[in-house]
Design a protein around this motif. Structure first.
Motif, PDB file in Angstrom:
ATOM      1  N   SER A 187       0.824  -1.203   0.000  1.00 19.48           N
ATOM      2  CA  SER A 187       0.000   0.000   0.000  1.00 19.48           C
ATOM      3  C   SER A 187       0.860   1.256   0.000  1.00 19.48           C
ATOM      4  O   SER A 187       0.380   2.328  -0.354  1.00 19.48           O
ATOM      5  CB  SER A 187      -0.956  -0.007   1.195  1.00 19.48           C
ATOM      6  OG  SER A 187      -0.233  -0.069   2.388  1.00 19.48           O
ATOM      7  N   TYR A 190       2.702   0.509  -3.964  1.00 19.71           N
ATOM      8  CA  TYR A 190       1.834   0.053  -5.050  1.00 19.71           C
ATOM      9  C   TYR A 190       2.566  -0.820  -6.060  1.00 19.71           C
ATOM     10  O   TYR A 190       2.245  -0.828  -7.239  1.00 19.71           O
ATOM     11  CB  TYR A 190       1.127   1.237  -5.732  1.00 19.71           C
ATOM     12  CG  TYR A 190      -0.228   1.406  -5.137  1.00 19.71           C
ATOM     13  CD1 TYR A 190      -1.321   0.752  -5.693  1.00 19.71           C
ATOM     14  CD2 TYR A 190      -0.396   2.120  -3.974  1.00 19.71           C
ATOM     15  CE1 TYR A 190      -2.562   0.838  -5.102  1.00 19.71           C
ATOM     16  CE2 TYR A 190      -1.618   2.217  -3.373  1.00 19.71           C
ATOM     17  CZ  TYR A 190      -2.707   1.562  -3.948  1.00 19.71           C
ATOM     18  OH  TYR A 190      -3.916   1.636  -3.353  1.00 19.71           O
TER      19      TYR A 190
ATOM     20  N   PHE B  87      -4.478  -5.346  -5.113  1.00 22.79           N
ATOM     21  CA  PHE B  87      -3.612  -4.189  -5.351  1.00 22.79           C
ATOM     22  C   PHE B  87      -2.969  -4.257  -6.732  1.00 22.79           C
ATOM     23  O   PHE B  87      -2.886  -3.249  -7.433  1.00 22.79           O
ATOM     24  CB  PHE B  87      -2.538  -4.099  -4.269  1.00 22.79           C
ATOM     25  CG  PHE B  87      -3.086  -3.747  -2.932  1.00 22.79           C
ATOM     26  CD1 PHE B  87      -3.564  -2.473  -2.682  1.00 22.79           C
ATOM     27  CD2 PHE B  87      -3.140  -4.686  -1.911  1.00 22.79           C
ATOM     28  CE1 PHE B  87      -4.076  -2.137  -1.446  1.00 22.79           C
ATOM     29  CE2 PHE B  87      -3.659  -4.355  -0.672  1.00 22.79           C
ATOM     30  CZ  PHE B  87      -4.125  -3.077  -0.439  1.00 22.79           C
TER      31      PHE B  87
END
Lengths: 240, 244
Positions: A187, A190, B87
């Motif tokens: 996070s 990325y 993600f």
């Protein structure tokens, strides 16, 4: 491929490996003790104990581990009695909650594996031991248990591997083991694919080493299934 | 401090449809859980068939690929795979969006990421189940089919597939149970399935224990009912097998 980034990720993730191993080891060891108790309850022939163990196994195998973790970590704190009890310092700590949840979960699966191992011990072996005048406890310790462990080991190694994988769920309750650190890195940067590759490689390595250890243990425990060393190298013509 | 509010809502009020009732929301969550698990299981079946085919009749290269697939996917945590798809998928979609002139971040749908992740991990397990089932089919049956002059396709769909699926059913049932429980992990992507709905309920009523116990009971009910159905179908599809 960005090698410096991979290397940096590896260094960050490897520092979280001890926590993953610690979680897995404590859950497996504590879970094995509980599982043995449950397996003995199942085999005791005492109906209330048998049903208690059955119910426990049914509930813990039928619900997701994540629900169990949430139930223990968030759920128990709902009650004032729990918050004021002497156990609150344990149940307040995410690490211990994760260990307890993993332990309770693995015990339910392991109990059935151990039960299978105990049932697979040939009746004649126990009879022979009884005939030699061993007490029940001695028979269990010297004959039943070693044979059962040998029998249950392959199935149990699967359970150990799934426990190593299950420690990743501890990251959901803020524990920074390998998956927790990996999720944080993903996070932040990325770069999911690179981080995933490194984290995956670490888990694969842990599980590979674990299976090697189990294979060695299996080899050590089955000398009776191998040819004696003195006979092994004799060519077929001479052996006749 | 949290704790039980003054107007003591019992667990039955929570699952009801009344003003304090979370019944409809939890039912929708349970439906979403079943949807994710079913989608994941079906995607896994596709991967499982491909993997088993590669392992059984592939060349050295396809066999090696299938071997790596099953080893890797069975050796790493499912949560990590879900993070990768969620993600990683977002990164890919954002990059594609930028090609077409879109600016900013585009999220990957959590349902798709979850179903794909669950599918790919369960595909590795299904590969092994199907491979085992193929090897359980007696070679004589296939030989007899060839001797009757069946083409390889006819032999597959008349002889091999029905027999192998019968052997695969118990293993597939196990995989389904695993997939059902794995679907709870998809809650980390924000998809409102059963566990996420329970989290939302727990957050807004500060009754976490009640909500997680309800969620656990619903999971238990789903797995018990589907386990019963599987046992029934096992018995039905093994009618031709003589026992004992």
């Amino acid at each position: 491929m960005d090698l410096p980034f991979l290397y940096e990720t590896f260094l960050t993730l490897i520092s979280a490996v001890p926590l993953t191993l610690q979680l897995a080891a404590s859950a497996i060891i504590l879970g094995a003790v509980l599982a043995l108790g449950l397996a003995l309850c199942r085999l005791s022939g005492i109906l209330p104990l048998d049903w208690l163990a059955r119910a426990y196994i049914f509930v813990f195998r039928g619900t997701p581990l994540l629900v169990q973790i949430f139930l223990i970590y968030y759920g128990l704190g709902q009650f004032r009695e729990v918050r004021q009890s002497m156990f609150w310092f344990v149940l307040r700590d995410p690490y211990w909650c994760a260990v307890i949840a993993l332990m309770l979960n693995t015990a339910s699966y392991s109990a059935e594996i151990i039960r299978g191992g105990l049932l697979a011990v040939p009746h004649g072996q126990i009879e022979a031991a009884r005939a030699c005048g061993m007490s029940r406890l001695l028979v269990f310790r010297r004959i039943t248990m070693p044979l059962a462990i040998r029998q249950a080991l392959p199935g149990y190694s699967n359970e150990m591997i799934s426990m190593v994988k299950a420690t990743s769920l501890a990251s959901v309750i803020t524990i920074m083991e390998v998956t927790g650190v990996a999720a944080k890195l993903i996070s932040e940067t990325y770069r999911a694919v690179e981080v995933f590759m490194v984290a995956g490689a670490i888990y694969l390595a842990i599980n590979f080493i674990l299976t090697r250890f189990v294979a060695i243990a299996e080899y050590q425990m089955s000398p009776h299934l191998r040819q004696p060393a003195s006979l092994r190298d004799v060519p077929a013509a001479e052996a006749r | 401090m949290g704790g039980i509010p003054m107007n003591q809502a019992t667990i039955f009020d929570l699952i009801g449809t009344g003003p304090n009732g979370w019944g409809p929301a939890l039912a929708a969550g349970a439906l979403m859980t079943i949807l994710i698990a079913t989608a994941g299981f079906l995607i896994g079946a596709v991967f499982g068939c491909l993997g088993a085919w590669a392992k059984i009749s592939g060349g050295p290269v396809t066999r090696a690929i299938a071997g790596t697939y099953t080893t890797v996917l069975r050796g790493i945590p499912d949560l990590l795979v879900i993070y990768l798809f969620y993600f990683g998928g977002s990164a890919v979609v954002t990059a594609i969006g930028r090609l077409f002139g879109a600016t900013g971040f585009i999220g990957f749908p959590g349902f798709l990421a979850g179903a794909l992740a669950v599918g790919i991990t369960s595909g590795a397990q299904q590969t092994e189940v199907l491979r085992g089932a193929y090897h359980a089919v007696h070679p004589g049956e296939l030989e007899a089919a060839t001797a009757c002059g069946m083409s390889s396709w006819v032999r597959f769909h008349r002889i091999l597939a029905p027999l192998a699926l019968r052997y695969a059913l118990p293993g597939m049932g196990n995989v389904w149970q695993v997939v059902l429980k794995e679907s709870a992990l998809v809650s980390v992507t924000g998809v409102v399935e059963l566990l996420r709905q329970a989290q939302i309920g727990a957050g807004s009523t500060s009754l976490p224990f009640d909500f997680y116990i309800i969620a656990a009971a619903i999971y238990l009910a789903i797995s018990t009912v589907s386990g019963g159905l599987l046992q029934f179908s096992e018995r039905r599809f093994s009618r031709g097998v003589r026992r004992g």
